[in-house]
Each structure stands twice: as C-alpha cells, then as structure tokens.
Design a protein around this motif. Structure first.
Motif, short mmCIF file in Angstrom:
data_model
loop_
_atom_site.label_atom_id
_atom_site.label_comp_id
_atom_site.label_asym_id
_atom_site.label_seq_id
_atom_site.Cartn_x
_atom_site.Cartn_y
_atom_site.Cartn_z
N TYR A 144 0.57 -0.74 -0.06
CA TYR A 144 0.12 0.61 0.23
C TYR A 144 0.27 1.24 0.38
CZ TYR A 144 -3.95 -3.14 0.47
OH TYR A 144 -5.28 -4.10 0.83
N PRO A 145 0.19 2.02 -0.55
CA PRO A 145 1.05 3.64 -1.10
C PRO A 145 1.29 3.94 0.65
CG PRO A 145 -0.61 3.82 -2.23
CD PRO A 145 -1.02 2.39 -0.93
N VAL A 146 1.22 3.94 1.72
CA VAL A 146 1.53 5.10 3.09
C VAL A 146 1.19 3.87 4.49
CG1 VAL A 146 1.04 6.78 4.79
CG2 VAL A 146 1.19 7.30 2.17
N LEU A 147 2.27 4.03 4.97
CA LEU A 147 1.88 3.10 6.03
C LEU A 147 1.79 4.09 7.29
CD1 LEU A 147 1.58 0.01 7.51
CD2 LEU A 147 4.19 0.16 8.47
N LEU A 148 0.92 3.84 8.99
CA LEU A 148 0.82 4.88 9.13
C LEU A 148 0.70 3.99 10.98
CD1 LEU A 148 -1.70 7.64 10.21
CD2 LEU A 148 -1.44 5.69 11.67
N ALA A 149 1.49 4.68 12.12
CA ALA A 149 1.58 3.86 13.70
C ALA A 149 1.20 4.74 14.47
CB ALA A 149 3.29 3.66 13.13
N GLY A 207 -6.45 -1.04 5.97
CA GLY A 207 -6.66 -2.53 7.16
C GLY A 207 -5.18 -2.99 7.39
N GLY A 208 -5.19 -3.41 8.43
CA GLY A 208 -4.09 -3.38 9.42
C GLY A 208 -2.26 -3.93 8.57
N CYS A 209 -1.77 -4.33 8.93
CA CYS A 209 -0.33 -4.68 8.08
C CYS A 209 0.32 -5.99 9.23
CB CYS A 209 0.98 -3.34 8.37
SG CYS A 209 2.17 -3.67 7.52
N ALA A 245 0.09 -1.15 13.16
CA ALA A 245 -0.11 -0.46 12.43
C ALA A 245 -0.60 -0.41 11.12
CB ALA A 245 1.31 0.25 11.41
N VAL A 246 -1.40 0.70 10.11
CA VAL A 246 -2.47 0.36 9.28
C VAL A 246 -2.33 1.08 7.81
CG1 VAL A 246 -4.58 0.40 10.83
CG2 VAL A 246 -3.31 3.04 10.40
N ASN A 247 -2.81 -0.08 7.01
CA ASN A 247 -1.90 0.39 5.35
C ASN A 247 -3.05 2.03 5.31
OD1 ASN A 247 -0.21 -1.17 4.92
ND2 ASN A 247 -1.84 -2.61 5.47
N LEU A 248 -2.94 3.09 4.23
CA LEU A 248 -3.39 4.47 3.96
C LEU A 248 -3.55 4.05 2.88
CD1 LEU A 248 -2.86 6.81 6.58
CD2 LEU A 248 -4.23 4.94 7.38
#
Length: 273
Positions: A144-149, A207-209, A245-248
């Motif tokens: 996915y393009p961006v990962l947020l934690a 969704g979750g990573c 973390a989650v994928n954005l």
C-alpha cells in the motif's frame, strides 16, 4: 491526535529519512520507495534476506539519488532512461512491473552478490489491486502507498515486551511513513474501511499491516532478535496475520506536516457500492 513524525525510505529496505513535512502523492509520499535493489532474476532484495540494507542511506536529489554506506565511497546515481527498462517483481509471486536499471556495480559490492538498483519511473504502472478504486496505484512498497503507526499502540506492545523480560523496541522497527500521537492504544483497529483526515488531506484506511521478520531487525545496526514478532504472535494475531499499524490510500495529493491534526474516521468508505 497529531502527527508526531514523518519518514520515507527512498530505496526499498534502506535506512529511513526523517522529515518535517512531506508531499503526499497518489502512490505514496514523495521520494518514498521509488527505487529498489533486485537480484539477478529481477526479484526485490529486502531486509528479510539482506539486513545490511539498514546501513544504506539514500537521499533523493534532482534527477537521481545519492547513496552512502559504511565501507563504500558515496555515489550519485542518475535516473536512467527508457532504454534501460526491464521487468521486476516486488516478491517472486507478484506480477512483473516495469522499472529502469540504474546501477549494478555499487549495489553488488554493497551486498556481496549480483544485484541491480532499479527505478520506478512511472508509479501509475503498478496498480493497487487490493483497492476498490480501479485508478489507485502504489510505489515499490510491499502493498500500500502509506503506512501509519501509533505511539500509544507501540507503548502497549512494549509493555508486553517488558512483561516477557525483553527490551522495548522503537517505532522504526515497523518502518512507518506517518507516526501519530494522542490516540488510544489500538484505536486504529476500528479505522479499517473508513476515511481518516490528516491535516488538510484524507486517506482511506485499507486495513492492518501484517508484520514479518523485518520487525526483528535493529534498524540502526542490522542485528536481529526474536522480538517483537513473538509477542505480536501472542497478542496481535488476527487469523494467520500478526498486525501492527494500518495501511492508507491517499484520496488526493497535498502536503502534510509534523504537528498536523489527525481526525478519527467517520463513515465507512471502503467496500461501498
């Protein structure tokens, strides 16, 4: 909630760069994972089989990239032309995508094996197949393009690590692009399929990573350990996946900055007809 830090990884698997602000593009943060090192068969080499990549620092420059690593002279790499186009794979079981070969000698010396540094000239050629929007694309990230934690979720995980007699780990083990503070621990579990506002921009939470062995690699030294993967296996197992973390997916381009507010998701947006 607010953005606590921003990070990119210009070469897939390399050491992070820290930013006060970052431009969001449809396929990821500007300068993030548009380059990748592949083996002789054109398959991406990651920290899973080359922890030495943690010692590789890559800095984008106009028209190319500056590379440095212990024991090697720094080098400037130019973006290659269309005549250097080959097909590569992120993983062996993934669909081939076009990329351009930029270097073979320096990266082969770094890793001690046949390798090529390739550049993703056109990120729109790698469709985001997991998305419900046909126009979505992605850089050379795993999925996915961006990962947020979240810092609170890291604190909760580190509490578990300390309880088990292990050392806490830093957020960089999870190689996020965006780190947020001020959310309750594991609040992001409820964001799946919804839209998150960060600064002036919105992102779909895909969704979750699912985590892998890279989380066990010290991002400063390349040394490996069994944690935090074992603790994730005990406390963050969802089906067959260990999530952190989650994928954005970005909705529109723009700029985000450290300190920008992060607004919890509202109505469901993914999977709608």
């Amino acid at each position: 909630m607010r953005i606590a830090s921003l990070h990119t990884y210009p070469v897939k698997g390399c050491h992070r760069l820290n930013h006060d602000e970052a431009r969001v593009e449809p396929w990821g943060l500007a300068g993030d994972r548009r380059w990748m090192i592949v083996d002789a068969e054109g398959v991406g080499i990651t920290q899973r089989d080359a922890p030495l990549l943690t010692r590789l620092t890559a800095r984008p420059r106009p028209g190319g990239l500056h590379l440095s690593a212990p024991g090697l002279s720094d080098i400037d790499i130019s973006e290659p032309g269309a005549d250097a186009t080959v097909k590569v794979r992120i993983f062996r079981n993934k669909t081939p995508i076009p990329a351009r070969v930029a270097d073979t000698t320096w990266v082969s010396t770094l890793l001690g094996r046949d390798a090529r540094l390739v550049w993703q000239a056109d990120p729109t050629t790698r469709a985001l197949t997991e998305s419900v929007n046909s126009g979505d694309s992605v850089n050379l990230a795993d999925g996915y393009p961006v990962l947020l934690a979240s810092t609170a979720s890291l604190d909760a995980l580190n509490d578990r690590l300390v309880e088990s007699g292990d050392e806490p780990v830093p957020i960089h083990r999870f190689r996020p692009n965006i780190v947020v503070t001020g959310a309750p621990a594991w609040a992001e579990d409820d964001w799946h399929g919804r839209r998150l506002r960060i600064g002036d921009l919105t992102f779909r939470v895909a969704g979750g990573c699912a985590r892998c062995l890279v989380t066990t690699i010290d991002q400063e030294t390349g040394e490996t350990d069994r944690q935090p993967l074992h603790v994730l296996g005990r406390h963050r197992r969802f089906g067959t996946e260990l999530l952190f973390a989650v994928n954005l997916i970005p909705d529109l381009p723009g700029v985000i900055r450290v300190g920008d507010p992060v607004t919890p998701p509202g109505d469901r947006v993914l999977g709608e007809s």
